[in-house]
Write an enzyme that holds these catalytic residues in place. Structure first.
Site, PDB file in Angstrom:
ATOM      1  CB  SER A 144      46.189  38.988  17.381  1.00 44.28           C
ATOM      2  OG  SER A 144      45.846  39.693  16.208  1.00 44.28           O
ATOM      3  CE1 TYR A 157      41.725  40.439  19.941  1.00 46.17           C
ATOM      4  CE2 TYR A 157      42.445  41.203  17.785  1.00 46.17           C
ATOM      5  CZ  TYR A 157      42.230  40.178  18.677  1.00 46.17           C
ATOM      6  OH  TYR A 157      42.526  38.880  18.315  1.00 46.17           O
TER       7      TYR A 157
HETATM    8  N1  LIG Z   1      39.979  34.655  14.363  1.00 45.96           N
HETATM    9  C1  LIG Z   1      41.031  35.430  14.121  1.00 45.96           C
HETATM   10  O1  LIG Z   1      41.172  36.023  13.046  1.00 45.96           O
HETATM   11  C2  LIG Z   1      42.118  35.568  15.151  1.00 45.96           C
HETATM   12  C3  LIG Z   1      43.347  36.094  14.740  1.00 45.96           C
HETATM   13  C4  LIG Z   1      44.368  36.241  15.672  1.00 45.96           C
HETATM   14  C5  LIG Z   1      44.169  35.844  16.974  1.00 45.96           C
HETATM   15  N2  LIG Z   1      42.968  35.342  17.366  1.00 45.96           N
HETATM   16  C6  LIG Z   1      42.814  34.967  18.768  1.00 45.96           C
HETATM   17  O2  LIG Z   1      42.502  33.591  18.845  1.00 45.96           O
HETATM   18  C7  LIG Z   1      41.792  33.325  20.059  1.00 45.96           C
HETATM   19  C8  LIG Z   1      40.568  32.471  19.751  1.00 45.96           C
HETATM   20  O3  LIG Z   1      39.699  33.192  18.906  1.00 45.96           O
HETATM   21  P1  LIG Z   1      38.775  32.504  17.793  1.00 45.96           P
HETATM   22  O4  LIG Z   1      39.026  33.211  16.522  1.00 45.96           O
HETATM   23  O5  LIG Z   1      38.919  31.029  17.845  1.00 45.96           O
HETATM   24  O6  LIG Z   1      37.350  33.008  18.299  1.00 45.96           O
HETATM   25  P2  LIG Z   1      36.030  32.249  18.746  1.00 45.96           P
HETATM   26  O7  LIG Z   1      35.700  31.116  17.838  1.00 45.96           O
HETATM   27  O8  LIG Z   1      35.028  33.337  18.947  1.00 45.96           O
HETATM   28  O9  LIG Z   1      36.449  31.613  20.158  1.00 45.96           O
HETATM   29  C9  LIG Z   1      36.529  32.355  21.321  1.00 45.96           C
HETATM   30  C10 LIG Z   1      36.273  31.400  22.476  1.00 45.96           C
HETATM   31  O10 LIG Z   1      36.385  32.117  23.698  1.00 45.96           O
HETATM   32  C11 LIG Z   1      35.288  31.777  24.526  1.00 45.96           C
HETATM   33  N3  LIG Z   1      34.903  32.901  25.372  1.00 45.96           N
HETATM   34  C12 LIG Z   1      34.605  34.173  24.995  1.00 45.96           C
HETATM   35  N4  LIG Z   1      34.263  34.899  26.074  1.00 45.96           N
HETATM   36  C13 LIG Z   1      34.345  34.070  27.152  1.00 45.96           C
HETATM   37  C14 LIG Z   1      34.125  34.220  28.546  1.00 45.96           C
HETATM   38  N5  LIG Z   1      33.764  35.384  29.080  1.00 45.96           N
HETATM   39  N6  LIG Z   1      34.295  33.133  29.345  1.00 45.96           N
HETATM   40  C15 LIG Z   1      34.652  31.941  28.839  1.00 45.96           C
HETATM   41  N7  LIG Z   1      34.910  31.737  27.526  1.00 45.96           N
HETATM   42  C16 LIG Z   1      34.750  32.792  26.704  1.00 45.96           C
HETATM   43  C17 LIG Z   1      34.155  31.457  23.581  1.00 45.96           C
HETATM   44  O11 LIG Z   1      33.227  30.571  24.216  1.00 45.96           O
HETATM   45  P3  LIG Z   1      31.746  31.058  24.634  1.00 45.96           P
HETATM   46  O12 LIG Z   1      31.273  31.993  23.572  1.00 45.96           O
HETATM   47  O13 LIG Z   1      30.976  29.777  24.725  1.00 45.96           O
HETATM   48  O14 LIG Z   1      31.890  31.716  25.958  1.00 45.96           O
HETATM   49  C18 LIG Z   1      34.877  30.783  22.426  1.00 45.96           C
HETATM   50  O15 LIG Z   1      34.976  29.384  22.608  1.00 45.96           O
HETATM   51  C19 LIG Z   1      41.470  34.703  20.656  1.00 45.96           C
HETATM   52  O16 LIG Z   1      42.383  34.997  21.694  1.00 45.96           O
HETATM   53  C20 LIG Z   1      41.687  35.655  19.501  1.00 45.96           C
HETATM   54  O17 LIG Z   1      42.039  36.948  19.936  1.00 45.96           O
HETATM   55  C21 LIG Z   1      41.943  35.179  16.479  1.00 45.96           C
END
Ligand SMILES: NC(=O)c1ccc[n+]([C@@H]2O[C@H](COP(=O)([O-])OP(=O)(O)OC[C@H]3O[C@@H](n4cnc5c(N)ncnc54)[C@H](OP(=O)(O)O)[C@@H]3O)[C@@H](O)[C@H]2O)c1
Length: 244
Positions: A144, A157
């Protein structure tokens, strides 16, 4: 340069939603078979699996809580059982909270550090011997912009994503001579459930789309040439350029 990644195998964590789902579908369009590893919502993974199969690729859905090391070991073994190899590992699953330090509990701290740091570390360790057999061995760590800057109310974070950067750099150096490429992807705000929950004040602003993050990763995996890209930083349109 051979841009064909058809029939390669990618292990992706958190493929049930958001960036992970977009990544799984974008790679499936290229003919990559997917091990969708981890996710507490098994229904989400089943839906993604169906979409992948509609695109003509194969998918093994291996749901479970990634914080349990058994989920990591069983998932890698199950993937090898079905596909016989691993070419790409994408450490994507992650969680965030927006909370000042005086409100952060030990449980919240442990949960974030566990999923965002311990899981990529031990999943990579588990996948490494198999990855190193591939002539396109690649690890992609989804970090990120918070891995570069200390945004207020995001201390845990930020620590986890700074840590992921350190791990990425060491891993890249340690295995470079063995043919492993390791990339860091550092996006700003992406339109997923995570940002809606943690930064509701950004509602209505233009955000990066999950598919745009996926496109950057597909580019890296297809263009394994002499110009080695270590990191890709993506920011949303409302952010000042070159801020990180
Ligand atoms: N969205 C942003 O603005 C942003 C920006 C920069 C970086 N990122 C990074 O991108 C990555 C993906 O995030 P996203 O935005 O796509 O969020 P998201 O839609 O909330 O996806 C997160 C995923 O992680 C899974 N997860 C969470 N806890 C878990 C656990 N204990 N065991 C197994 N799976 C788990 C969730 O599945 P379940 O809930 O079904 O467990 C979900 O599929 C993350 O590393 C985040 O830090 C996001």
């Amino acid at each position: 340069m051979d841009q064909n990644i058809q029939s390669r195998v990618a292990v992706i964590t958190g493929a049930g939603s958001g960036i992970g789902k977009a990544l799984a579908l974008a790679l499936a369009k290229e003919g990559v078979n997917i091990v969708a590893l981890g996710g507490r919502n098994a229904r989400n993974l089943d839906l993604v699996k169906a979409e992948i199969e509609n695109l003509g690729a194969e998918c093994l859905a291996a749901p479970g809580d990634l914080r349990d090391l058994k989920t990591l070991q069983n998932g890698i073994n199950a993937g090898l059982g079905v596909f016989g190899k691993i070419d790409f590992l994408i450490n994507n699953a992650g969680i965030a909270i927006n909370s000042p330090i005086e409100k952060v509990t030990a449980q919240e701290y442990d949960d974030i550090m566990n999923l965002n740091l311990r899981v990529p570390y031990f999943l990579t360790k588990e996948a490494l011997p198999h990855l190193l057999k591939s002539d396109r061995a690649t690890v992609v760590n989804i970090s990120s912009v918070v891995g570069h800057r200390g945004y207020r109310d995001q201390s845990v974070y930020a620590m986890s994503k700074h840590g992921l950067s350190g791990f990425t750099k060491s891993l890249a150096s340690e295995y470079y001579d063995k043919g492993l490429r390791v990339h860091l992807i550092s996006p700003g705000g992406v339109l997923t459930e995570m940002i809606k929950l943690t930064r509701p004040e950004l509602a209505g602003q233009q955000m990066i789309l999950p598919e745009e993050v996926a496109n950057a990763v597909v580019f890296l995996l297809k263009n394994r040439g002499n110009a080695v890209i270590d990191e890709i930083i993506l920011h949303r349109p409302g952010k000042e350029p070159f801020l990180v």
